[in-house]
Design a protein around this motif. Structure first.
Motif, PDB file in Angstrom:
ATOM      1  N   THR A   7       1.595 -87.888 -51.101  1.00  0.00           N
ATOM      2  CA  THR A   7       0.933 -86.605 -51.365  1.00  0.00           C
ATOM      3  C   THR A   7      -0.085 -86.843 -52.468  1.00  0.00           C
ATOM      4  OG1 THR A   7       2.993 -85.445 -50.854  1.00  0.00           O
ATOM      5  CG2 THR A   7       1.269 -84.173 -51.934  1.00  0.00           C
ATOM      6  N   GLU A   8      -1.314 -86.328 -52.252  1.00  0.00           N
ATOM      7  CA  GLU A   8      -2.394 -86.485 -53.234  1.00  0.00           C
ATOM      8  C   GLU A   8      -2.869 -85.110 -53.694  1.00  0.00           C
ATOM      9  OE1 GLU A   8      -4.570 -90.436 -51.344  1.00  0.00           O
ATOM     10  OE2 GLU A   8      -5.521 -88.470 -51.173  1.00  0.00           O
ATOM     11  N   TRP A   9      -3.203 -85.045 -54.959  1.00  0.00           N
ATOM     12  CA  TRP A   9      -3.814 -83.842 -55.530  1.00  0.00           C
ATOM     13  C   TRP A   9      -5.095 -84.268 -56.232  1.00  0.00           C
ATOM     14  CZ3 TRP A   9       1.336 -84.923 -55.786  1.00  0.00           C
ATOM     15  CH2 TRP A   9       2.216 -83.966 -55.265  1.00  0.00           C
ATOM     16  N   ASN A  10      -6.207 -83.682 -55.840  1.00  0.00           N
ATOM     17  CA  ASN A  10      -7.469 -83.929 -56.530  1.00  0.00           C
ATOM     18  C   ASN A  10      -7.637 -82.787 -57.542  1.00  0.00           C
ATOM     19  OD1 ASN A  10      -9.888 -84.997 -57.295  1.00  0.00           O
ATOM     20  ND2 ASN A  10     -11.028 -84.049 -55.638  1.00  0.00           N
ATOM     21  N   LEU A  11      -7.386 -83.084 -58.805  1.00  0.00           N
ATOM     22  CA  LEU A  11      -7.409 -82.064 -59.857  1.00  0.00           C
ATOM     23  C   LEU A  11      -8.797 -81.963 -60.478  1.00  0.00           C
ATOM     24  CD1 LEU A  11      -5.887 -80.031 -61.679  1.00  0.00           C
ATOM     25  CD2 LEU A  11      -5.391 -81.960 -63.208  1.00  0.00           C
ATOM     26  N   THR A  12      -9.313 -80.735 -60.517  1.00  0.00           N
ATOM     27  CA  THR A  12     -10.568 -80.439 -61.202  1.00  0.00           C
ATOM     28  C   THR A  12     -10.247 -79.481 -62.336  1.00  0.00           C
ATOM     29  OG1 THR A  12     -11.776 -80.659 -59.118  1.00  0.00           O
ATOM     30  CG2 THR A  12     -12.913 -79.531 -60.933  1.00  0.00           C
ATOM     31  N   VAL A  13     -10.737 -79.794 -63.529  1.00  0.00           N
ATOM     32  CA  VAL A  13     -10.516 -78.943 -64.700  1.00  0.00           C
ATOM     33  C   VAL A  13     -11.857 -78.337 -65.088  1.00  0.00           C
ATOM     34  CG1 VAL A  13      -9.684 -78.845 -67.082  1.00  0.00           C
ATOM     35  CG2 VAL A  13      -8.610 -80.419 -65.461  1.00  0.00           C
ATOM     36  N   SER A  14     -11.934 -77.011 -65.035  1.00  0.00           N
ATOM     37  CA  SER A  14     -13.183 -76.314 -65.365  1.00  0.00           C
ATOM     38  C   SER A  14     -13.045 -75.619 -66.718  1.00  0.00           C
ATOM     39  CB  SER A  14     -13.510 -75.276 -64.288  1.00  0.00           C
ATOM     40  OG  SER A  14     -12.557 -74.237 -64.309  1.00  0.00           O
ATOM     41  N   GLU A  15     -14.184 -75.194 -67.238  1.00  0.00           N
ATOM     42  CA  GLU A  15     -14.162 -74.434 -68.481  1.00  0.00           C
ATOM     43  C   GLU A  15     -13.523 -73.077 -68.224  1.00  0.00           C
ATOM     44  OE1 GLU A  15     -14.987 -75.103 -71.667  1.00  0.00           O
ATOM     45  OE2 GLU A  15     -15.280 -77.162 -71.015  1.00  0.00           O
TER      46      GLU A  15
ATOM     47  N   ALA B 224      -4.216 -78.472 -69.881  1.00  0.00           N
ATOM     48  CA  ALA B 224      -5.110 -79.372 -69.141  1.00  0.00           C
ATOM     49  C   ALA B 224      -6.480 -79.477 -69.813  1.00  0.00           C
ATOM     50  CB  ALA B 224      -5.275 -78.879 -67.705  1.00  0.00           C
ATOM     51  N   GLN B 225      -6.985 -80.707 -69.871  1.00  0.00           N
ATOM     52  CA  GLN B 225      -8.299 -80.999 -70.446  1.00  0.00           C
ATOM     53  C   GLN B 225      -9.123 -81.740 -69.399  1.00  0.00           C
ATOM     54  OE1 GLN B 225      -9.108 -79.772 -73.541  1.00  0.00           O
ATOM     55  NE2 GLN B 225      -7.071 -78.846 -73.397  1.00  0.00           N
ATOM     56  N   HIS B 226     -10.419 -81.903 -69.676  1.00  0.00           N
ATOM     57  CA  HIS B 226     -11.307 -82.544 -68.705  1.00  0.00           C
ATOM     58  C   HIS B 226     -10.871 -83.967 -68.364  1.00  0.00           C
ATOM     59  CE1 HIS B 226     -14.074 -79.223 -68.509  1.00  0.00           C
ATOM     60  NE2 HIS B 226     -14.097 -79.177 -69.826  1.00  0.00           N
ATOM     61  N   ASP B 227     -10.297 -84.686 -69.316  1.00  0.00           N
ATOM     62  CA  ASP B 227      -9.871 -86.058 -69.011  1.00  0.00           C
ATOM     63  C   ASP B 227      -8.620 -86.102 -68.132  1.00  0.00           C
ATOM     64  OD1 ASP B 227      -8.411 -85.072 -71.181  1.00  0.00           O
ATOM     65  OD2 ASP B 227      -8.036 -87.056 -72.009  1.00  0.00           O
TER      66      ASP B 227
ATOM     67  N   THR C 184      -0.001 -92.473 -70.926  1.00  0.00           N
ATOM     68  CA  THR C 184      -0.053 -92.398 -72.390  1.00  0.00           C
ATOM     69  C   THR C 184      -0.269 -90.990 -72.929  1.00  0.00           C
ATOM     70  OG1 THR C 184      -2.413 -92.885 -72.335  1.00  0.00           O
ATOM     71  CG2 THR C 184      -0.890 -94.757 -72.629  1.00  0.00           C
ATOM     72  N   THR C 185      -0.709 -90.069 -72.122  1.00  0.00           N
ATOM     73  CA  THR C 185      -1.001 -88.735 -72.651  1.00  0.00           C
ATOM     74  C   THR C 185       0.288 -87.964 -72.922  1.00  0.00           C
ATOM     75  OG1 THR C 185      -2.120 -86.645 -72.239  1.00  0.00           O
ATOM     76  CG2 THR C 185      -1.309 -87.796 -70.318  1.00  0.00           C
ATOM     77  N   HIS C 186       0.301 -87.254 -74.027  1.00  0.00           N
ATOM     78  CA  HIS C 186       1.483 -86.458 -74.384  1.00  0.00           C
ATOM     79  C   HIS C 186       1.508 -85.131 -73.633  1.00  0.00           C
ATOM     80  CE1 HIS C 186      -1.737 -85.078 -77.034  1.00  0.00           C
ATOM     81  NE2 HIS C 186      -1.103 -83.922 -77.069  1.00  0.00           N
ATOM     82  N   ARG C 187       0.414 -84.777 -72.968  1.00  0.00           N
ATOM     83  CA  ARG C 187       0.361 -83.508 -72.225  1.00  0.00           C
ATOM     84  C   ARG C 187       0.934 -83.640 -70.819  1.00  0.00           C
ATOM     85  NH1 ARG C 187      -4.729 -84.151 -73.981  1.00  0.00           N
ATOM     86  NH2 ARG C 187      -5.454 -84.314 -71.833  1.00  0.00           N
ATOM     87  N   LEU C 188       1.217 -84.871 -70.383  1.00  0.00           N
ATOM     88  CA  LEU C 188       1.743 -85.120 -69.047  1.00  0.00           C
ATOM     89  C   LEU C 188       3.218 -85.499 -69.168  1.00  0.00           C
ATOM     90  CD1 LEU C 188       0.032 -86.846 -66.180  1.00  0.00           C
ATOM     91  CD2 LEU C 188       2.280 -87.677 -66.832  1.00  0.00           C
TER      92      LEU C 188
ATOM     93  N   VAL D 293      -8.071 -75.897 -61.941  1.00  0.00           N
ATOM     94  CA  VAL D 293      -7.473 -75.162 -63.059  1.00  0.00           C
ATOM     95  C   VAL D 293      -8.520 -75.021 -64.159  1.00  0.00           C
ATOM     96  CG1 VAL D 293      -5.105 -75.944 -62.594  1.00  0.00           C
ATOM     97  CG2 VAL D 293      -6.525 -77.223 -64.182  1.00  0.00           C
ATOM     98  N   SER D 294      -8.299 -74.051 -65.025  1.00  0.00           N
ATOM     99  CA  SER D 294      -9.165 -73.877 -66.188  1.00  0.00           C
ATOM    100  C   SER D 294      -8.629 -74.710 -67.336  1.00  0.00           C
ATOM    101  CB  SER D 294      -9.208 -72.408 -66.601  1.00  0.00           C
ATOM    102  OG  SER D 294      -9.815 -71.637 -65.596  1.00  0.00           O
ATOM    103  N   ARG D 295      -9.525 -75.141 -68.198  1.00  0.00           N
ATOM    104  CA  ARG D 295      -9.128 -75.922 -69.367  1.00  0.00           C
ATOM    105  C   ARG D 295      -8.127 -75.118 -70.188  1.00  0.00           C
ATOM    106  NH1 ARG D 295     -11.215 -76.961 -74.537  1.00  0.00           N
ATOM    107  NH2 ARG D 295     -12.857 -75.437 -74.209  1.00  0.00           N
TER     108      ARG D 295
END
Length: 166
Positions: free
Chosen positions: A94-102, A73-76, A54-58, A11-13
């Motif tokens: 089930t696993e998801w490997n999430l990559t966050v790009s610019e 979504a952010q890089h962290d 702890t993140t409020h975005r999740l 996903v993009s940031r």
């Protein structure tokens, strides 16, 4: 060991993403989500939840704990997200490997205008140049050619208008 369904997600940031564990409510006893050291566990039988996310975005909705939402979504947020569903038939993962790009840079309107203007000018020149050449060729007759054409035209007009005979 049990089978693991693995997925790579990019996903993009700034985008939002939703991970969904496929579950059968009738057979499920517990749902847990993990990312690194963060854990969310919901026991359906006891109706109890534990979480140290702890993140409020999740967000994980307690009414529908099979869905994990990440907003903005952010890089962290990048990493391996794992959903374990425990049921009467055993464990399913089930696993998801999430990559966050610019985010790709937006093309400014000025550059967009230049990208469009260049081919338009090219098409106009390609169409305009042959038209000018053809017109110039038809306008540059020799005097003998003009006289011959004028005589033919005059004769045809006389013959048609006055009813002259050949």
């Amino acid at each position: 060991t049990h089978p693991v369904d693995h997925r790579d997600v990019l996903v993009s940031r700034g985008d939002s993403i939703m991970f969904t564990c496929n579950i059968s409510n009738a057979n499920t006893t517990q749902i847990s989500w993990t990312k690194g050291r963060s854990v969310f566990a919901h026991s359906i039988l006891r109706n109890q939840t534990f979480s140290n996310f702890t993140t409020h975005r999740l967000r994980i909705d307690l009414n529908l704990p099979s869905k994990l939402n990440i907003f903005n979504a952010q890089h962290d947020d990048a990493g391996l997200y794992v959903c374990n569903v425990t049921g009467k038939r055993g464990l399913r993962t089930t696993e998801w490997n999430l990559t966050v790009s610019e985010k790709p840079e937006e093309i400014s309107q000025t550059w967009y205008f230049l990208y469009i203007l260049t081919p338009v000018i090219g098409f106009l020149l390609c169409g305009f140049t042959p038209a000018v050449c053809l017109c110039r060729k038809s306008w540059t007759w020799s005097p003998n050619q003009d006289l011959g054409n004028d005589r033919t035209l005059s004769y045809a007009q006389f013959h048609v208008q006055l009813g002259g005979k050949v």
